[in-house]
Design an enzyme around this catalytic site. Structure first.
Site, PDB file in Angstrom:
ATOM      1  N   HIS A  44       0.826  -1.204   0.000  1.00 30.69           N
ATOM      2  CA  HIS A  44       0.000   0.000   0.000  1.00 30.69           C
ATOM      3  C   HIS A  44       0.871   1.269   0.000  1.00 30.69           C
ATOM      4  O   HIS A  44       1.605   1.508   0.956  1.00 30.69           O
ATOM      5  CB  HIS A  44      -0.879  -0.041   1.259  1.00 30.69           C
ATOM      6  CG  HIS A  44      -1.847   1.067   1.390  1.00 30.69           C
ATOM      7  ND1 HIS A  44      -1.805   1.968   2.425  1.00 30.69           N
ATOM      8  CD2 HIS A  44      -2.899   1.418   0.617  1.00 30.69           C
ATOM      9  CE1 HIS A  44      -2.806   2.826   2.298  1.00 30.69           C
ATOM     10  NE2 HIS A  44      -3.485   2.520   1.212  1.00 30.69           N
ATOM     11  N   ARG A  45       0.782   2.029  -1.080  1.00 26.84           N
ATOM     12  CA  ARG A  45       1.627   3.230  -1.282  1.00 26.84           C
ATOM     13  C   ARG A  45       3.117   2.833  -1.251  1.00 26.84           C
ATOM     14  O   ARG A  45       3.958   3.592  -0.770  1.00 26.84           O
ATOM     15  CB  ARG A  45       1.332   4.307  -0.236  1.00 26.84           C
ATOM     16  CG  ARG A  45      -0.163   4.583  -0.038  1.00 26.84           C
ATOM     17  CD  ARG A  45      -0.431   5.691   0.963  1.00 26.84           C
ATOM     18  NE  ARG A  45      -1.841   5.710   1.360  1.00 26.84           N
ATOM     19  CZ  ARG A  45      -2.389   6.513   2.235  1.00 26.84           C
ATOM     20  NH1 ARG A  45      -1.646   7.415   2.833  1.00 26.84           N
ATOM     21  NH2 ARG A  45      -3.670   6.461   2.530  1.00 26.84           N
ATOM     22  N   GLU A  71       1.073  -0.518  -4.825  1.00 23.11           N
ATOM     23  CA  GLU A  71      -0.117   0.317  -4.982  1.00 23.11           C
ATOM     24  C   GLU A  71       0.284   1.762  -5.218  1.00 23.11           C
ATOM     25  O   GLU A  71       1.179   2.278  -4.538  1.00 23.11           O
ATOM     26  CB  GLU A  71      -0.986   0.224  -3.725  1.00 23.11           C
ATOM     27  CG  GLU A  71      -2.404   0.696  -3.958  1.00 23.11           C
ATOM     28  CD  GLU A  71      -2.837   1.919  -3.167  1.00 23.11           C
ATOM     29  OE1 GLU A  71      -3.939   2.431  -3.404  1.00 23.11           O
ATOM     30  OE2 GLU A  71      -2.046   2.392  -2.317  1.00 23.11           O
ATOM     31  N   ASP A  73      -1.368   5.680  -5.835  1.00 21.79           N
ATOM     32  CA  ASP A  73      -2.470   6.640  -5.949  1.00 21.79           C
ATOM     33  C   ASP A  73      -2.041   7.714  -6.939  1.00 21.79           C
ATOM     34  O   ASP A  73      -0.883   8.165  -6.909  1.00 21.79           O
ATOM     35  CB  ASP A  73      -2.731   7.318  -4.591  1.00 21.79           C
ATOM     36  CG  ASP A  73      -3.239   6.345  -3.543  1.00 21.79           C
ATOM     37  OD1 ASP A  73      -4.112   5.534  -3.860  1.00 21.79           O
ATOM     38  OD2 ASP A  73      -2.744   6.417  -2.391  1.00 21.79           O
ATOM     39  N   HIS A  86      -1.025  10.540  -2.642  1.00 22.89           N
ATOM     40  CA  HIS A  86      -2.340  10.197  -2.102  1.00 22.89           C
ATOM     41  C   HIS A  86      -3.262  11.410  -2.007  1.00 22.89           C
ATOM     42  O   HIS A  86      -4.432  11.342  -2.376  1.00 22.89           O
ATOM     43  CB  HIS A  86      -2.190   9.562  -0.707  1.00 22.89           C
ATOM     44  CG  HIS A  86      -3.499   9.229  -0.071  1.00 22.89           C
ATOM     45  ND1 HIS A  86      -4.219  10.120   0.701  1.00 22.89           N
ATOM     46  CD2 HIS A  86      -4.255   8.097  -0.125  1.00 22.89           C
ATOM     47  CE1 HIS A  86      -5.343   9.557   1.101  1.00 22.89           C
ATOM     48  NE2 HIS A  86      -5.388   8.330   0.619  1.00 22.89           N
ATOM     49  N   GLU A 153      -4.657   3.570  -8.481  1.00 23.77           N
ATOM     50  CA  GLU A 153      -5.938   4.205  -8.146  1.00 23.77           C
ATOM     51  C   GLU A 153      -6.086   5.566  -8.818  1.00 23.77           C
ATOM     52  O   GLU A 153      -5.216   6.436  -8.678  1.00 23.77           O
ATOM     53  CB  GLU A 153      -6.046   4.376  -6.618  1.00 23.77           C
ATOM     54  CG  GLU A 153      -7.371   5.021  -6.223  1.00 23.77           C
ATOM     55  CD  GLU A 153      -7.583   5.159  -4.727  1.00 23.77           C
ATOM     56  OE1 GLU A 153      -6.761   4.628  -3.933  1.00 23.77           O
ATOM     57  OE2 GLU A 153      -8.562   5.821  -4.343  1.00 23.77           O
ATOM     58  N   LYS A 155      -7.354   8.660  -8.253  1.00 23.14           N
ATOM     59  CA  LYS A 155      -7.691   9.161  -6.929  1.00 23.14           C
ATOM     60  C   LYS A 155      -8.778  10.242  -6.915  1.00 23.14           C
ATOM     61  O   LYS A 155      -9.685  10.179  -6.115  1.00 23.14           O
ATOM     62  CB  LYS A 155      -6.416   9.686  -6.265  1.00 23.14           C
ATOM     63  CG  LYS A 155      -6.486   9.773  -4.768  1.00 23.14           C
ATOM     64  CD  LYS A 155      -6.569   8.415  -4.133  1.00 23.14           C
ATOM     65  CE  LYS A 155      -6.872   8.441  -2.675  1.00 23.14           C
ATOM     66  NZ  LYS A 155      -7.457   7.201  -2.189  1.00 23.14           N
ATOM     67  N   GLN A 189      -8.003   0.642  -9.794  1.00 23.36           N
ATOM     68  CA  GLN A 189      -8.988   0.736  -8.706  1.00 23.36           C
ATOM     69  C   GLN A 189      -9.455   2.178  -8.582  1.00 23.36           C
ATOM     70  O   GLN A 189      -8.712   3.122  -8.898  1.00 23.36           O
ATOM     71  CB  GLN A 189      -8.327   0.300  -7.392  1.00 23.36           C
ATOM     72  CG  GLN A 189      -6.973   0.937  -7.228  1.00 23.36           C
ATOM     73  CD  GLN A 189      -6.399   0.975  -5.830  1.00 23.36           C
ATOM     74  OE1 GLN A 189      -7.096   0.831  -4.845  1.00 23.36           O
ATOM     75  NE2 GLN A 189      -5.102   1.221  -5.743  1.00 23.36           N
ATOM     76  N   ASP A 282       0.563  -1.733   4.554  1.00 23.04           N
ATOM     77  CA  ASP A 282       1.794  -0.930   4.572  1.00 23.04           C
ATOM     78  C   ASP A 282       3.001  -1.815   4.897  1.00 23.04           C
ATOM     79  O   ASP A 282       4.146  -1.368   4.790  1.00 23.04           O
ATOM     80  CB  ASP A 282       1.696   0.162   5.662  1.00 23.04           C
ATOM     81  CG  ASP A 282       0.537   1.131   5.439  1.00 23.04           C
ATOM     82  OD1 ASP A 282      -0.012   1.157   4.326  1.00 23.04           O
ATOM     83  OD2 ASP A 282       0.187   1.860   6.393  1.00 23.04           O
TER      84      ASP A 282
END
Ligand code: G3P
Ligand code: CA
Length: 298
Positions: A44-45, A71, A73, A86, A153, A155, A189, A282
Site C-alpha cells: 500500500h503506497r 499500490e 495513488d 495520495h 488508483e 484518486k 482501482q 503498509d
C-alpha cells in the site's frame, strides 16, 4: 459425438474458460482459499510502513518484500502529468504547500518527499530519505517496467478530467496492458465508478476493482455486487466495515475481495480466516509471514 462425450467436452471447456478468465486471487469455485491459493499481497503506497509513501524507495522495498503488486495513488499536475501522491495537496507528504492541480510537474519535482517521514517516524528515519522526489507515473514505469505489477488508483477523477486517458496511454506505451485480465500488469482501482466505467469502455480487458468505503453489507448487497460485476473483477472495501459473511457473499458472486488497509498481524489472520483473496498493507513483509504461517497450519 455421443451425448455424454459432448456434455463432458462442454463441462471441460467451461472449466477452462472460467480458469482462464478468473481474476487474480480468485478461484473459479469461490469458497475459503485452499492452502495453495494465491492471496495477493499489495504494498500500500509502496512498503509505506517502512519508507516515505509513494517514493521509488518505498516501491523498491515493497518489491524486495515480495509484494505481488505495488499500490499507486494518482494525482495530476496543472500541465497534465500523472504523479504518485495520495492527497490532492502536497502539504502532508512534502515540504511544500498547495494543490497538485495548481502546480506544474517541474514545481512538484522541486519538493522533498522524504523528510516528513523521518520527522514523523524517528525510529525508522534514514538519511537517504531526505530529498526524495515525488515520482511521476512514467518514471515509475521506466524504473520498474515489467519487473512488478501495479495496482493503480484514479484518486480524484472529478478534479482531473482526462486522467484515465493519460493512464491508459502510459500503460499502452510501456506495454503493461495484457490481452486478458490475467496477463495485465495493472489492476486499476477507484472509489469512483464513473472513472472505472470510462476505462472499461475503452478497454474491457483491464482488470478493475471497485473501492468501497461504505460497502452495502445488508439488504442490497447482492444488488450492489451484481452491478459492480458488470465492469469490475472485484471490490476493495474498508476492512473495518466488513465481516466474514460479507466476504463470503462477495466471493459467491465470483468477485475478488482486497480489503484495505490491514497493518496488524491480528487483522491479517482474521482476513485470511474470513476468506479474502488479497490485502492492502503498509507492511508486505508482515503479511507475507502471516500468509506463510496460515498456509502451514492448513
Ligand atoms: O486503494 C486502497 C486504499 O488505498 C484506499 O484508501 O485512502 O489509502 O487510498 P487510501
Ligand atoms: Ca489507494
Amino acid at each position: 459425438m455421443k451425448k455424454w462425450m459432448k456434455r463432458t467436452a462442454v463441462a471441460l471447456l467451461s472449466i477452462g474458460l472460467l480458469t482462464q478468465f478468473a481474476a487474480p486471487g480468485v478461484m473459479a469455485n469461490p469458497s475459503k482459499p485452499a492452502p495453495d491459493a494465491k492471496i495477493l499481497n499489495v504494498a500500500h503506497r509502496g512498503a509505506s510502513g517502512h519508507a516515505p509513501e509513494h517514493t521509488i524507495v518505498a516501491y523498491e522495498k515493497g518489491i524486495e518484500m515480495k509484494a505481488d503488486y505495488i499500490e499507486i495513488d494518482l494525482q495530476m499536475t496543472k500541465d497534465g502529468v500523472l504523479i504518485a501522491m495520495h492527497d490532492t495537496t502536497v502539504n502532508r507528504t512534502t515540504n511544500g504547500t498547495g494543490r497538485v492541480a495548481d502546480k506544474t510537474v517541474a514545481e512538484i519535482k522541486q519538493l522533498d518527499a522524504g523528510t516528513w517521514f523521518n520527522e514523523r517516524n524517528p525510529g525508522k528515519a534514514k538519511e537517504e530519505y531526505v530529498g526524495l522526489e515525488v515520482p511521476t507515473l512514467e518514471e515509475i514505469f521506466q524504473h520498474f517496467g515489467k519487473s512488478t505489477k501495479y495496482y493503480i488508483e484514479t484518486k480524484s477523477p472529478t478534479l482531473y478530467p482526462g486522467m484515465e486517458d493519460e493512464l491508459l496511454r502510459l500503460m499502452d506505451e510501456y506495454k503493461l496492458t495484457g490481452v486478458n485480465g490475467r496477463s495485465s500488469h495493472v489492476i486499476i482501482q477507484s472509489f469512483h465508478p464513473e472513472s472505472l466505467l470510462i476505462i472499461h469502455e475503452k478497454n474491457p480487458n483491464i482488470p478493475l476493482v471497485q473501492l468501497l468505503s461504505f460497502p452495502t453489507t445488508g439488504i442490497g448487497a447482492d444488488r450492489e455486487l451484481e452491478q459492480i460485476k458488470k465492469y469490475a473483477i472485484g471490490v476493495g472495501p474498508n476492512f473495518s466495515r466488513i465481516n466474514e459473511s460479507y466476504i463470503q457473499k462477495v466471493r459467491s458472486h465470483g468477485l475478488s475481495i482486497h480489503p484495505y488497509t490491514l497493518n496488524s498481524e491480528e487483522q491479517m489472520r482474521r482476513a485470511l480466516e474470513w476468506g479474502v483473496t488479497g490485502v492492502f498493507t503498509d507492511y508486505p513483509d508482515v503479511f507475507r509471514q502471516v500468509i506463510k504461517e496460515y498456509k502451514s497450519k492448513k
